[in-house]
Write an enzyme that holds these catalytic residues in place. Structure first.
Site, PDB file in Angstrom:
ATOM      1  N   SER A  98       0.885  -1.243  -0.097  1.00  0.00           N
ATOM      2  CA  SER A  98       0.038  -0.030  -0.086  1.00  0.00           C
ATOM      3  C   SER A  98       0.967   1.322   0.061  1.00  0.00           C
ATOM      4  CB  SER A  98      -0.906   0.222   1.156  1.00  0.00           C
ATOM      5  OG  SER A  98      -1.801  -0.986   1.053  1.00  0.00           O
TER       6      SER A  98
ATOM      7  N   ARG B  80       0.822   7.824   6.214  1.00  0.00           N
ATOM      8  CA  ARG B  80       0.043   7.309   7.148  1.00  0.00           C
ATOM      9  C   ARG B  80      -1.639   7.453   7.058  1.00  0.00           C
ATOM     10  NH1 ARG B  80       0.230   2.509   8.935  1.00  0.00           N
ATOM     11  NH2 ARG B  80       2.334   2.702   9.550  1.00  0.00           N
TER      12      ARG B  80
ATOM     13  N   HIS C 136      -2.934   6.327   3.743  1.00  0.00           N
ATOM     14  CA  HIS C 136      -3.175   4.836   3.819  1.00  0.00           C
ATOM     15  C   HIS C 136      -4.165   4.474   4.571  1.00  0.00           C
ATOM     16  CE1 HIS C 136      -2.169   1.174   5.993  1.00  0.00           C
ATOM     17  NE2 HIS C 136      -2.171   0.548   4.904  1.00  0.00           N
TER      18      HIS C 136
END
Length: 220
Positions: free
Chosen positions: A20, A43, A46
Site C-alpha cells: 500500500s 500514514r 493509507h
C-alpha cells in the site's frame, strides 16, 4: 518455528501495508514534505485512501522533533473522543510508556457545559486546561474543543507540547484550525479545511510515534 510477527503486525498484514505504501508513493510522486513529515502524511493517506491529504496537511516547524521529545518525557495524551483512545495501538504507545486521557469522560462535564452554555467537548478541555501543560493534545472530532484549547493557550492557562488539530465537519471545523495556525504559540499538525476526523487523528499520532522510533533507532 519462524516468528510471523512484525512489530505488532502479523507478516501478511505487514506485507500488504508495504504494498500500500508503495502504491501511495507512486501515485503521489513529488511532494513538499520532508522525509519524516511524509511518514505522517503517508500514514493518513493509507488510513483514508484520500490523496488530498498530501495537499492539506500542514506541519509547524520542528513539530516532529517536538513530538519525540514529548514522548520521551512521558507526556500524557489528551484526546477529544474515546474513538481516538480506542484506535491508538497499545504496542506503539508502549514504546514510550504513554497514557491516554479522555477529558469528556469525566463526571460533571455535562453540568459544567450546561452551566456555562458551551458544548461538552469545550467544557471538557476548559476543566482540564491547567493539566494540558507539556501534554500532547489531539482533537479529531470537535471544533469547539480545539477553539477552547487555543483560547486557553492565548490566555496563558495552558501550554501543550503540541496540538494535533484535525476536527472534521461543516461548522467551525475549518475556522478552528485556522485559529490554531494563527496562534502560532505551540507546535501543531493540522489538516486544512473540512476534512479530518478521529481516524485521521489516530493516523497522525501513529505516524509521529513511528517518526520518533526511527529517529531513536537510526538517527534520521
Amino acid at each position: 518455528m519462524m516468528d510471523n510477527r512484525v512489530e505488532g503486525i502479523v507478516r501478511p498484514g505487514a506485507d500488504i501495508e508495504a504494498q500500500s505504501f508503495a502504491i501511495i508513493e507512486r501515485e503521489v510522486g513529488q511532494h513538499g514534505y520532508d522525509p519524516l513529515e511524509w511518514i505522517v502524511v503517508r500514514r493518513i493517506i493509507h488510513t483514508t485512501a484520500d490523496f488530498e491529504y498530501a495537499r492539506i496537511t500542514l506541519f509547524s516547524s520542528g513539530v516532529v522533533e517536538r513530538a519525540r521529545e514529548a514522548f520521551h518525557g512521558g507526556s500524557p495524551i489528551y484526546v477529544d473522543t474515546r474513538m481516538i483512545a480506542v484506535g491508538l495501538s497499545p504496542w506503539r504507545l508502549g514504546w514510550y510508556g504513554l497514557r491516554v486521557e479522555v477529558p469528556s469522560d469525566d463526571l460533571g462535564i455535562m453540568e459544567f457545559a450546561r452551566r456555562h452554555g458551551i458544548t461538552r467537548s469545550a467544557a471538557a478541555f476548559r476543566m482540564k486546561a491547567e493539566k494540558l501543560n507539556g501534554s500532547v493534545v489531539v482533537v479529531g472530532n470537535a471544533p469547539t474543543a480545539l477553539m477552547e484549547i487555543v483560547r486557553a493557550i492565548e490566555e496563558g492557562i495552558a501550554k501543550p507540547a503540541l496540538v494535533v488539530g484535525v476536527p472534521v465537519g461543516f461548522v467551525q471545523a475549518s475556522e478552528s484550525k485556522e485559529m490554531l495556525i494563527r496562534n502560532g504559540m505551540v507546535p501543531f499538525v493540522v489538516t486544512k479545511g473540512r476534512k479530518g476526523g478521529s481516524t485521521v487523528a489516530v493516523a497522525i499520532l501513529h505516524g509521529l510515534l513511528e517518526c520518533a522510533r526511527l529517529i531513536d533507532e537510526k538517527g534520521l
